[in-house]
Design an enzyme around this catalytic site. Structure first.
Site, PDB file in Angstrom:
ATOM      1  N   ARG A  51       0.749  -1.173  -0.055  1.00 19.90           N
ATOM      2  CA  ARG A  51       0.035  -0.025   0.040  1.00 19.90           C
ATOM      3  C   ARG A  51       0.965   1.142  -0.129  1.00 19.90           C
ATOM      4  O   ARG A  51       0.397   2.262  -0.530  1.00 19.90           O
ATOM      5  CB  ARG A  51      -0.906  -0.105   1.157  1.00 19.90           C
ATOM      6  N   GLU A  88       0.333  -5.902  13.228  1.00 18.17           N
ATOM      7  CA  GLU A  88      -0.645  -5.969  14.062  1.00 18.17           C
ATOM      8  C   GLU A  88      -1.431  -7.552  13.819  1.00 18.17           C
ATOM      9  O   GLU A  88      -2.191  -8.095  14.551  1.00 18.17           O
ATOM     10  CB  GLU A  88      -1.857  -5.031  13.672  1.00 18.17           C
TER      11      GLU A  88
HETATM   12  O1  LIG Z   1       2.284  -0.962  11.836  1.00 16.10           O
HETATM   13  P1  LIG Z   1       2.139  -2.417  11.621  1.00 16.10           P
HETATM   14  O2  LIG Z   1       1.460  -3.205  12.566  1.00 16.10           O
HETATM   15  O3  LIG Z   1       3.241  -2.876  11.054  1.00 16.10           O
HETATM   16  O4  LIG Z   1       1.145  -2.549  10.322  1.00 16.10           O
HETATM   17  C1  LIG Z   1       1.046  -1.460   9.350  1.00 16.10           C
HETATM   18  C2  LIG Z   1       1.137  -2.033   7.929  1.00 16.10           C
HETATM   19  O5  LIG Z   1       0.329  -3.207   7.588  1.00 16.10           O
HETATM   20  C3  LIG Z   1      -0.085  -2.774   6.284  1.00 16.10           C
HETATM   21  O6  LIG Z   1       0.527  -3.678   5.414  1.00 16.10           O
HETATM   22  P2  LIG Z   1       0.401  -5.272   5.184  1.00 16.10           P
HETATM   23  O7  LIG Z   1       1.372  -6.081   5.743  1.00 16.10           O
HETATM   24  O8  LIG Z   1      -1.172  -5.540   5.626  1.00 16.10           O
HETATM   25  O9  LIG Z   1       0.351  -5.566   3.540  1.00 16.10           O
HETATM   26  P3  LIG Z   1      -0.236  -4.798   2.311  1.00 16.10           P
HETATM   27  O10 LIG Z   1       0.372  -3.305   2.169  1.00 16.10           O
HETATM   28  O11 LIG Z   1       0.630  -5.732   1.338  1.00 16.10           O
HETATM   29  O12 LIG Z   1      -1.459  -4.731   2.442  1.00 16.10           O
HETATM   30  C4  LIG Z   1       0.085  -1.424   6.032  1.00 16.10           C
HETATM   31  O13 LIG Z   1       0.083  -1.019   4.523  1.00 16.10           O
HETATM   32  C5  LIG Z   1       1.410  -1.208   6.748  1.00 16.10           C
HETATM   33  O14 LIG Z   1       2.438  -1.447   5.617  1.00 16.10           O
HETATM   34  N1  LIG Z   2      -5.855  -1.901  11.570  1.00 18.83           N
HETATM   35  C1  LIG Z   2      -5.576  -1.931  10.514  1.00 18.83           C
HETATM   36  N2  LIG Z   2      -5.928  -1.243   9.460  1.00 18.83           N
HETATM   37  C2  LIG Z   2      -5.252  -0.991   8.189  1.00 18.83           C
HETATM   38  N3  LIG Z   2      -4.222  -1.514   7.935  1.00 18.83           N
HETATM   39  C3  LIG Z   2      -3.491  -1.934   9.049  1.00 18.83           C
HETATM   40  N4  LIG Z   2      -2.180  -2.551   9.002  1.00 18.83           N
HETATM   41  C4  LIG Z   2      -2.161  -2.895  10.272  1.00 18.83           C
HETATM   42  N5  LIG Z   2      -2.951  -2.847  11.006  1.00 18.83           N
HETATM   43  C5  LIG Z   2      -3.956  -2.183  10.239  1.00 18.83           C
END
Ligand SMILES: O=P(O)(O)OC[C@H]1O[C@H](OP(=O)(O)OP(=O)(O)O)[C@H](O)[C@@H]1O
Ligand SMILES: Nc1ncnc2[nH]cnc12
Length: 164
Positions: A51, A88
């Site tokens: 993202r 998370e």
């Molecule tokens: O602060 P944190 O607990 O580490 O979470 C935040 C991360 O979670 C999501 O990515 P995700 O790993 O879900 O992957 P994506 O971008 O491929 O959807 C978001 O885009 C952040 O990179």
């Molecule tokens: N609660 C949340 N919503 C969207 N993206 C996340 N990445 C980690 N935690 C998330």
């Protein structure tokens, strides 16, 4: 944005930014605000797969600086370094491409959401192990209840919005 309960697992309140990304004016407002907040001496942006990539391209053009994409495993043909981390909802790994980030460069780490901070902390570790400097961590949305800043030490963190 909208909130989706119990995704990707029970108990998680998922903050879905897809409505924002689908709205041209919202994208412009967000990119302009992120660009305005970054220090002028940033040399390069490090957006996080996946993202963060939705923001990195626009921000790169708005700032006139290049990008070093931080990627999930198995995507990069030549890898400089890898960090495993927790987020998370689980565990994951990120990799830095070899031969593109130069020692001493000032880096803006870019992502959509700061939750537990595991993801951007991993990126900061990759950047610093490469001899570069994290000038700023820039995100659209911070979830302060998850304590992400505590994993980031004294680093400069900018969030356009925070929600509890
Ligand atoms: O602060 P944190 O607990 O580490 O979470 C935040 C991360 O979670 C999501 O990515 P995700 O790993 O879900 O992957 P994506 O971008 O491929 O959807 C978001 O885009 C952040 O990179
Ligand atoms: N609660 C949340 N919503 C969207 N993206 C996340 N990445 C980690 N935690 C998330």
């Amino acid at each position: 944005m909208r909130t989706v309960p119990d995704f990707p697992e029970p108990g998680v309140l998922f903050r879905d930014l897809n409505p924002l990304f689908a709205d041209a004016e919202a994208v412009r407002v967000v990119i302009d605000a992120m660009a305005a907040g970054l220090p002028e001496d940033v040399d390069v942006i490090a957006p996080v797969e996946a993202r963060g990539f939705l923001l990195g391209g626009g921000l790169s053009i708005a700032m006139g600086v290049g990008m070093v994409p931080v990627r999930k495993p198995g995507k990069l043909p030549v890898v400089a370094d890898r960090v495993d981390y927790s987020l998370e909802y689980g565990t994951a790994s990120l990799e830095l491409p070899a031969g593109v980030l130069r020692p001493g460069q000032r880096v803006a780490v870019v992502d959509d959401v700061l939750a537990t901070g595991g993801t951007v902390a991993a990126v900061c570790e990759l950047v610093e192990r490469a001899g570069a400097e994290v000038a700023v961590v820039s995100v659209v949305l911070e979830l302060p209840a998850l304590g992400g800043r505590s994993l980031l030490g004294g680093r400069n963190v900018l969030a356009l919005q925070s929600i509890t």
